[in-house]
Design a protein around this motif. Sequence first.
Motif, PDB file in Angstrom:
ATOM      1  N   ILE A  44       0.821  -1.214   0.000  1.00 57.50           N
ATOM      2  CA  ILE A  44       0.000   0.000   0.000  1.00 57.50           C
ATOM      3  C   ILE A  44       0.852   1.262   0.000  1.00 57.50           C
ATOM      4  CG2 ILE A  44      -1.935  -1.181   1.112  1.00 57.50           C
ATOM      5  CD1 ILE A  44      -1.243   0.296   3.701  1.00 57.50           C
ATOM      6  N   LYS A  45       2.088   1.167   0.474  1.00 54.24           N
ATOM      7  CA  LYS A  45       2.990   2.313   0.360  1.00 54.24           C
ATOM      8  C   LYS A  45       3.437   2.511  -1.082  1.00 54.24           C
ATOM      9  CE  LYS A  45       4.757   2.171   5.103  1.00 54.24           C
ATOM     10  NZ  LYS A  45       5.913   1.839   5.991  1.00 54.24           N
ATOM     11  N   ALA A  46       3.529   1.410  -1.811  1.00 49.65           N
ATOM     12  CA  ALA A  46       3.968   1.477  -3.210  1.00 49.65           C
ATOM     13  C   ALA A  46       2.847   1.870  -4.163  1.00 49.65           C
ATOM     14  CB  ALA A  46       4.560   0.136  -3.633  1.00 49.65           C
ATOM     15  N   ASP A  47       1.618   1.469  -3.859  1.00 47.30           N
ATOM     16  CA  ASP A  47       0.531   1.720  -4.816  1.00 47.30           C
ATOM     17  C   ASP A  47      -0.263   2.997  -4.536  1.00 47.30           C
ATOM     18  OD1 ASP A  47      -1.346   1.152  -2.780  1.00 47.30           O
ATOM     19  OD2 ASP A  47      -1.676  -0.910  -3.456  1.00 47.30           O
ATOM     20  N   GLY A  48       0.134   3.766  -3.524  1.00 45.95           N
ATOM     21  CA  GLY A  48      -0.482   5.066  -3.280  1.00 45.95           C
ATOM     22  C   GLY A  48      -1.586   5.091  -2.244  1.00 45.95           C
ATOM     23  N   ARG A  49      -2.064   3.922  -1.800  1.00 48.13           N
ATOM     24  CA  ARG A  49      -3.149   3.915  -0.821  1.00 48.13           C
ATOM     25  C   ARG A  49      -2.723   4.476   0.536  1.00 48.13           C
ATOM     26  NH1 ARG A  49      -5.465  -2.124  -1.152  1.00 48.13           N
ATOM     27  NH2 ARG A  49      -3.307  -2.538  -1.827  1.00 48.13           N
ATOM     28  N   TYR A  50      -1.479   4.235   0.905  1.00 46.59           N
ATOM     29  CA  TYR A  50      -0.990   4.748   2.192  1.00 46.59           C
ATOM     30  C   TYR A  50      -0.945   6.271   2.207  1.00 46.59           C
ATOM     31  CZ  TYR A  50       2.059   5.627   6.169  1.00 46.59           C
ATOM     32  OH  TYR A  50       2.575   6.099   7.352  1.00 46.59           O
ATOM     33  N   GLU A  51      -0.393   6.877   1.164  1.00 50.70           N
ATOM     34  CA  GLU A  51      -0.311   8.341   1.103  1.00 50.70           C
ATOM     35  C   GLU A  51      -1.700   8.968   1.031  1.00 50.70           C
ATOM     36  OE1 GLU A  51       2.085  10.517   1.579  1.00 50.70           O
ATOM     37  OE2 GLU A  51       3.328   8.784   2.104  1.00 50.70           O
ATOM     38  N   GLU A  52      -2.619   8.281   0.403  1.00 48.91           N
ATOM     39  CA  GLU A  52      -3.995   8.768   0.346  1.00 48.91           C
ATOM     40  C   GLU A  52      -4.601   8.837   1.753  1.00 48.91           C
ATOM     41  OE1 GLU A  52      -8.295   7.446  -1.581  1.00 48.91           O
ATOM     42  OE2 GLU A  52      -6.437   6.622  -2.412  1.00 48.91           O
ATOM     43  N   LEU A  53      -4.338   7.829   2.571  1.00 49.65           N
ATOM     44  CA  LEU A  53      -4.831   7.828   3.945  1.00 49.65           C
ATOM     45  C   LEU A  53      -4.168   8.932   4.769  1.00 49.65           C
ATOM     46  CD1 LEU A  53      -5.121   4.071   5.016  1.00 49.65           C
ATOM     47  CD2 LEU A  53      -6.955   5.694   4.537  1.00 49.65           C
ATOM     48  N   ARG A  54      -2.868   9.100   4.610  1.00 51.14           N
ATOM     49  CA  ARG A  54      -2.156  10.165   5.337  1.00 51.14           C
ATOM     50  C   ARG A  54      -2.737  11.533   5.005  1.00 51.14           C
ATOM     51  NH1 ARG A  54       2.928   9.565   8.028  1.00 51.14           N
ATOM     52  NH2 ARG A  54       3.050  11.819   7.817  1.00 51.14           N
ATOM     53  N   GLY A  55      -2.961  11.774   3.730  1.00 52.66           N
ATOM     54  CA  GLY A  55      -3.534  13.055   3.327  1.00 52.66           C
ATOM     55  C   GLY A  55      -4.921  13.271   3.887  1.00 52.66           C
ATOM     56  N   LYS A  56      -5.693  12.216   3.974  1.00 56.56           N
ATOM     57  CA  LYS A  56      -7.069  12.306   4.463  1.00 56.56           C
ATOM     58  C   LYS A  56      -7.135  12.671   5.939  1.00 56.56           C
ATOM     59  CE  LYS A  56     -11.309   9.528   4.830  1.00 56.56           C
ATOM     60  NZ  LYS A  56     -11.942   8.213   4.478  1.00 56.56           N
ATOM     61  N   TYR A  57      -6.223  12.109   6.752  1.00 59.57           N
ATOM     62  CA  TYR A  57      -6.344  12.262   8.201  1.00 59.57           C
ATOM     63  C   TYR A  57      -5.346  13.217   8.851  1.00 59.57           C
ATOM     64  CZ  TYR A  57      -9.730   8.490   8.223  1.00 59.57           C
ATOM     65  OH  TYR A  57     -10.853   7.728   7.996  1.00 59.57           O
ATOM     66  N   PHE A  58      -4.268  13.588   8.162  1.00 63.70           N
ATOM     67  CA  PHE A  58      -3.233  14.364   8.845  1.00 63.70           C
ATOM     68  C   PHE A  58      -2.897  15.712   8.222  1.00 63.70           C
ATOM     69  CE2 PHE A  58      -2.270   9.842   9.695  1.00 63.70           C
ATOM     70  CZ  PHE A  58      -2.558   9.849  11.050  1.00 63.70           C
ATOM     71  N   SER A  59      -3.282  15.970   6.994  1.00 63.38           N
ATOM     72  CA  SER A  59      -2.923  17.234   6.359  1.00 63.38           C
ATOM     73  C   SER A  59      -3.509  18.428   7.105  1.00 63.38           C
ATOM     74  CB  SER A  59      -3.373  17.250   4.896  1.00 63.38           C
ATOM     75  OG  SER A  59      -4.779  17.086   4.802  1.00 63.38           O
ATOM     76  N   ASP A  60      -4.732  18.314   7.553  1.00 63.96           N
ATOM     77  CA  ASP A  60      -5.394  19.413   8.258  1.00 63.96           C
ATOM     78  C   ASP A  60      -4.746  19.677   9.605  1.00 63.96           C
ATOM     79  OD1 ASP A  60      -7.577  21.364   8.635  1.00 63.96           O
ATOM     80  OD2 ASP A  60      -8.201  20.000  10.230  1.00 63.96           O
ATOM     81  N   LEU A  61      -4.327  18.628  10.302  1.00 64.96           N
ATOM     82  CA  LEU A  61      -3.702  18.791  11.614  1.00 64.96           C
ATOM     83  C   LEU A  61      -2.371  19.523  11.507  1.00 64.96           C
ATOM     84  CD1 LEU A  61      -4.409  15.417  13.437  1.00 64.96           C
ATOM     85  CD2 LEU A  61      -5.196  17.683  14.102  1.00 64.96           C
ATOM     86  N   GLN A  62      -1.596  19.211  10.472  1.00 63.14           N
ATOM     87  CA  GLN A  62      -0.318  19.884  10.298  1.00 63.14           C
ATOM     88  C   GLN A  62      -0.507  21.384  10.073  1.00 63.14           C
ATOM     89  OE1 GLN A  62       2.551  18.483  10.853  1.00 63.14           O
ATOM     90  NE2 GLN A  62       1.653  16.466  11.178  1.00 63.14           N
ATOM     91  N   GLN A  63      -1.559  21.752   9.362  1.00 63.49           N
ATOM     92  CA  GLN A  63      -1.850  23.172   9.130  1.00 63.49           C
ATOM     93  C   GLN A  63      -2.245  23.865  10.424  1.00 63.49           C
ATOM     94  OE1 GLN A  63      -4.873  23.206   6.100  1.00 63.49           O
ATOM     95  NE2 GLN A  63      -3.566  22.220   4.578  1.00 63.49           N
ATOM     96  N   ARG A  64      -2.945  23.146  11.307  1.00 65.03           N
ATOM     97  CA  ARG A  64      -3.420  23.738  12.552  1.00 65.03           C
ATOM     98  C   ARG A  64      -2.319  23.904  13.597  1.00 65.03           C
ATOM     99  NH1 ARG A  64      -8.429  19.903  13.878  1.00 65.03           N
ATOM    100  NH2 ARG A  64      -8.531  21.173  15.763  1.00 65.03           N
ATOM    101  N   SER A  65      -1.140  23.367  13.347  1.00 67.62           N
ATOM    102  CA  SER A  65      -0.055  23.470  14.320  1.00 67.62           C
ATOM    103  C   SER A  65       0.606  24.842  14.306  1.00 67.62           C
ATOM    104  CB  SER A  65       1.011  22.393  14.040  1.00 67.62           C
ATOM    105  OG  SER A  65       1.634  22.615  12.801  1.00 67.62           O
ATOM    106  N   GLY A  66       0.358  25.625  13.248  1.00 70.59           N
ATOM    107  CA  GLY A  66       0.971  26.937  13.125  1.00 70.59           C
ATOM    108  C   GLY A  66       0.346  27.997  14.017  1.00 70.59           C
TER     109      GLY A  66
END
Length: 271
Positions: A249-271
């Motif tokens: 799943i790291k090779a076929d893109g499913r892992y990065e899709e999950l990371r983007g879904k659950y963590f991108s917003d949190l990283q923005q809120r840390s500022g």
Amino acid sequence: MRFKISLIAVLIFFLLPDLCSFGVTDFEIYEASALNQVIKRNKLVVGMEVKFFPFEYVDTDGRPIGFDVELAKIAAMELGVEIEIKDMEFSGLIPALQAGKIDMIISGMTRTPARARTVSYTQPYFKTGLCALISNKRAPEVSETVQLNAENRILAVKLGTTGDIVTARLFPKARVKRFKEETECVLEVVSGRADAFIYDEVSIIRHFALNKETTHAILKPFTYEPYAIAIRHGDFDFLNWLNLLLETIKADGRYEELRGKYFSDLQQRSG
């Protein structure tokens, strides 16, 4: 001398089948594997504490959702079986696994040498570290973790987590208050009853974003926390399959899709 060696070789040849009979065959190992048992019963039973946003939490209908939940569902889908999620206290997950009540743990659990004495871990599926949520009321001057190692400091930790485990080593002078619930730890800091809450980076970012008037945070991780899937000791078939799944799943893109879904917003809120 040559005769003695030949005699020993003959004895080994005739006795080897009897000696092997005392061992465990490959078939028996496969039969006992959780991988085989899961496929036979057509169900993967996963243990997690569904109180760890955004890894595992519940939606408005009370159904488990989150990064770990979706990862577990991918595992069940690839196995071609149904999934059952068993929600339990974090401190009870490893005992439940050892007792055979669940097939694996995926619950934001850090693999450590101490835990690896009782369970086996896959390769890490998420890497983070411990950070600190600091009380503005009780510790407004604290900007570095070294300042928390003092006799007048009170640290809140969640029972059984790595924050609990490492506090005695990193902050031996401080007083430690242990709680079963993450929210209790946050409340101690917000109300000024504790100087800091020691917990994982993702959670501290979230709690700081929700409590900026009453807290500040040390968001540079001061430990290494590799989250991994835990299974029972000695189950190499299941361990190899899970590691292959993570690589896939790291090779076929499913892992990065999950990371983007659950963590991108949190990283923005840390500022």
